[in-house]
Design a protein around this motif. Sequence first.
Motif, short mmCIF file in Angstrom:
data_model
loop_
_atom_site.label_atom_id
_atom_site.label_comp_id
_atom_site.label_asym_id
_atom_site.label_seq_id
_atom_site.Cartn_x
_atom_site.Cartn_y
_atom_site.Cartn_z
N VAL A 78 0.86 -1.18 0.00
CA VAL A 78 0.00 0.00 0.00
C VAL A 78 0.89 1.23 0.00
CG1 VAL A 78 -1.75 1.35 1.21
CG2 VAL A 78 -1.91 -1.15 1.16
N ARG A 79 0.58 2.13 -0.90
CA ARG A 79 1.29 3.40 -0.99
C ARG A 79 0.38 4.48 -0.41
NH1 ARG A 79 5.37 5.28 -5.02
NH2 ARG A 79 5.15 7.52 -5.32
N HIS A 80 0.87 5.19 0.58
CA HIS A 80 0.09 6.19 1.30
C HIS A 80 0.47 7.58 0.78
CE1 HIS A 80 0.56 2.60 3.79
NE2 HIS A 80 -0.64 2.88 4.29
N GLU A 81 -0.49 8.30 0.23
CA GLU A 81 -0.22 9.58 -0.41
C GLU A 81 -0.58 10.74 0.52
OE1 GLU A 81 1.44 9.72 -2.99
OE2 GLU A 81 1.10 7.90 -4.15
N PHE A 82 0.32 11.74 0.57
CA PHE A 82 0.15 12.89 1.44
C PHE A 82 0.39 14.18 0.66
CE2 PHE A 82 1.42 9.29 3.93
CZ PHE A 82 0.67 9.37 5.09
N VAL A 115 -4.08 11.82 1.94
CA VAL A 115 -5.07 11.98 0.87
C VAL A 115 -5.77 10.66 0.60
CG1 VAL A 115 -5.43 12.62 -1.55
CG2 VAL A 115 -3.75 13.86 -0.18
N TYR A 116 -4.99 9.61 0.34
CA TYR A 116 -5.58 8.28 0.15
C TYR A 116 -4.48 7.23 0.16
CZ TYR A 116 -4.25 8.73 -4.87
OH TYR A 116 -3.57 8.90 -6.06
N GLY A 117 -4.90 5.97 0.27
CA GLY A 117 -4.00 4.84 0.15
C GLY A 117 -4.30 4.12 -1.15
N ASN A 175 -12.36 4.10 2.38
CA ASN A 175 -12.46 4.05 3.84
C ASN A 175 -11.21 3.45 4.46
OD1 ASN A 175 -15.20 5.00 3.67
ND2 ASN A 175 -15.83 2.92 3.14
N TYR A 176 -10.08 3.89 3.98
CA TYR A 176 -8.80 3.34 4.45
C TYR A 176 -8.03 4.40 5.22
CZ TYR A 176 -3.99 1.53 4.25
OH TYR A 176 -2.73 1.10 4.56
N ARG A 177 -7.80 4.17 6.49
CA ARG A 177 -6.93 5.01 7.29
C ARG A 177 -6.48 4.22 8.52
NH1 ARG A 177 -5.83 10.78 8.09
NH2 ARG A 177 -4.75 10.92 10.10
N PRO A 178 -5.47 3.37 8.37
CA PRO A 178 -4.95 2.64 9.52
C PRO A 178 -4.23 3.57 10.47
CG PRO A 178 -3.55 2.30 7.62
CD PRO A 178 -4.74 3.07 7.13
N LYS A 198 -11.26 6.12 -11.35
CA LYS A 198 -12.22 5.16 -10.83
C LYS A 198 -12.70 5.56 -9.43
CE LYS A 198 -12.95 0.20 -10.16
NZ LYS A 198 -12.34 -1.15 -10.29
N ALA A 199 -11.78 6.12 -8.63
CA ALA A 199 -12.11 6.50 -7.25
C ALA A 199 -12.69 7.91 -7.16
CB ALA A 199 -10.88 6.39 -6.37
N GLY A 200 -12.47 8.72 -8.19
CA GLY A 200 -12.98 10.09 -8.16
C GLY A 200 -12.19 11.01 -7.26
N THR A 201 -10.93 10.70 -7.05
CA THR A 201 -10.05 11.56 -6.25
C THR A 201 -8.75 11.76 -7.01
OG1 THR A 201 -9.00 11.83 -4.08
CG2 THR A 201 -9.08 9.60 -4.96
N TYR A 202 -8.18 12.97 -6.94
CA TYR A 202 -7.06 13.31 -7.82
C TYR A 202 -5.93 13.99 -7.05
CZ TYR A 202 -10.72 12.31 -11.16
OH TYR A 202 -11.73 11.68 -11.86
N GLY A 203 -4.83 13.28 -6.95
CA GLY A 203 -3.70 13.78 -6.18
C GLY A 203 -3.11 15.07 -6.72
N MET A 204 -2.94 15.16 -8.06
CA MET A 204 -2.34 16.36 -8.62
C MET A 204 -3.26 17.58 -8.46
SD MET A 204 0.73 16.03 -9.62
CE MET A 204 1.97 14.84 -10.19
N LEU A 205 -4.55 17.36 -8.45
CA LEU A 205 -5.49 18.46 -8.22
C LEU A 205 -5.35 18.95 -6.79
CD1 LEU A 205 -7.77 20.30 -9.09
CD2 LEU A 205 -9.40 18.46 -8.54
N GLU A 206 -5.26 18.02 -5.84
CA GLU A 206 -5.07 18.41 -4.45
C GLU A 206 -3.75 19.15 -4.27
OE1 GLU A 206 -7.39 18.15 -2.08
OE2 GLU A 206 -8.65 17.40 -3.72
N LEU A 207 -2.72 18.68 -4.98
CA LEU A 207 -1.41 19.32 -4.89
C LEU A 207 -1.46 20.73 -5.48
CD1 LEU A 207 1.59 19.40 -4.35
CD2 LEU A 207 1.95 18.06 -6.44
#
Length: 314
Positions: free
Chosen positions: A187-191, A197-199, A241-244, A292-301
Motif C-alpha cells: 500500500v502506498r500512502h499519499e500525502f 489523501v488516500y492509500g 475508507n482506508y486510514r490505519p 475510478k475512485a474520483g479523487t485526484y492527487g495532482m489536483l489536491e497538490l
Amino acid sequence: MSKIYILHENDEWTDHLTERLEELDLPYELWHLDQGTLDLTSEPPEGIFYNRISASSHTRNHRYAPEFTEAVLAWLERHDRTIVNGSRALRLEVSKVNQYMALNQAGIRTPKTITAVGKENILDAARQLEMGSFITKHNRAGKGQGVQLFHSTEALREYLDSDSFEEPVDGITLIQQYIEAPEPYIVRHEFVGGTFVYGVKVDTSEGFELCPADACSIEDLYCPTDVEPQTPKAKFEVLENYRPSIVDDYERFLRENNIAVAGIEAIQDKEGRFYTYDVNTNTNYNSDAEAKAGTYGMLELAKYLGGLLQKSLV
C-alpha cells in the motif's frame, strides 16, 4: 509577479501537475535542473518553490540533477523563500539509508537492512542477515531499480557474477529482509501538505515496478512472489475508507522532517505488522485508479500550492 516554481528534471512527470495549475489559473514556471548555472550572489524571485527532483534522475541521464538541486535549494533557503520539500526532503529522497534512520527515529518499523559498498561485500552482508529469503536494492534508486529477490546466498553469488548485476549509482547496495505478505500487494500512502489523501493498493504479483506514474515503464527481471495472478486486475487501486493507525505516525514523521508531499510505501506480514520501506518525496499518481475512485492527487497538490501562493501575497 510572484508565482509557483517547479524544480524538476522529468517533463513527463510534470505535465499532469501543470495541467491542474492551468485549470486553476495559477501562475507557474518550470525550472528543469538537469544542468545550468547559479549565481550565488543573486537573489531568488518571490514565489513558492516546489521540489520534484527524483532519486531515479540518473536513469534518464540526469546524473547530477540532485546535486544541482541541492545547491539551488541551499540558495533558496538562504533567502528564506517558501519551499515545498526542501533540502531535508531531497536528502531522504536520494538515500534509503537516510529514510530508514529517520523512520526509525520516529518509531516506525522498517525491514532489517544491511548496507554494502563493493561487490565482494554484498555476499557477506547477505550472510550477516541470516534469513532464508532477502531482497537487494539500490540506496539511490526509484522505479524499482536494482530490486531483486533471492532465496539463497548461492543465487545471489550467481547474480553478482553475471552481466545482469546493476552497480548502484552511489555505490551503496542494501541487503534487506524479505517480508512475505499473505497476498501479493503493498500500500502506498499519499500525502499532500503533510495530510493523508488516500492509500493505493499496488499489485506486486508481476514484479517490483511500483511507480504509479503513467509514464513509468521498466522491465522486471525478478518477481517478489511465486503467486501468479489468477485473473486480470488493475495494478493500482485507490482504497475506500482506508486510514490505519500508522497514517498518524506517517503524518508526524512528515512534520518532523519538513516534508509536505510524499508517497510512503508499506507492506504487512502475515501477523498484520506494517513494515515501511520507501519514502518517495517526488510522488506520482495513477490516472486510471484515481478516475475510478474520483479523487485526484495532482489536483489536491495544485490547490495546496495555490493556497501557499495566495498566503504569500497577503
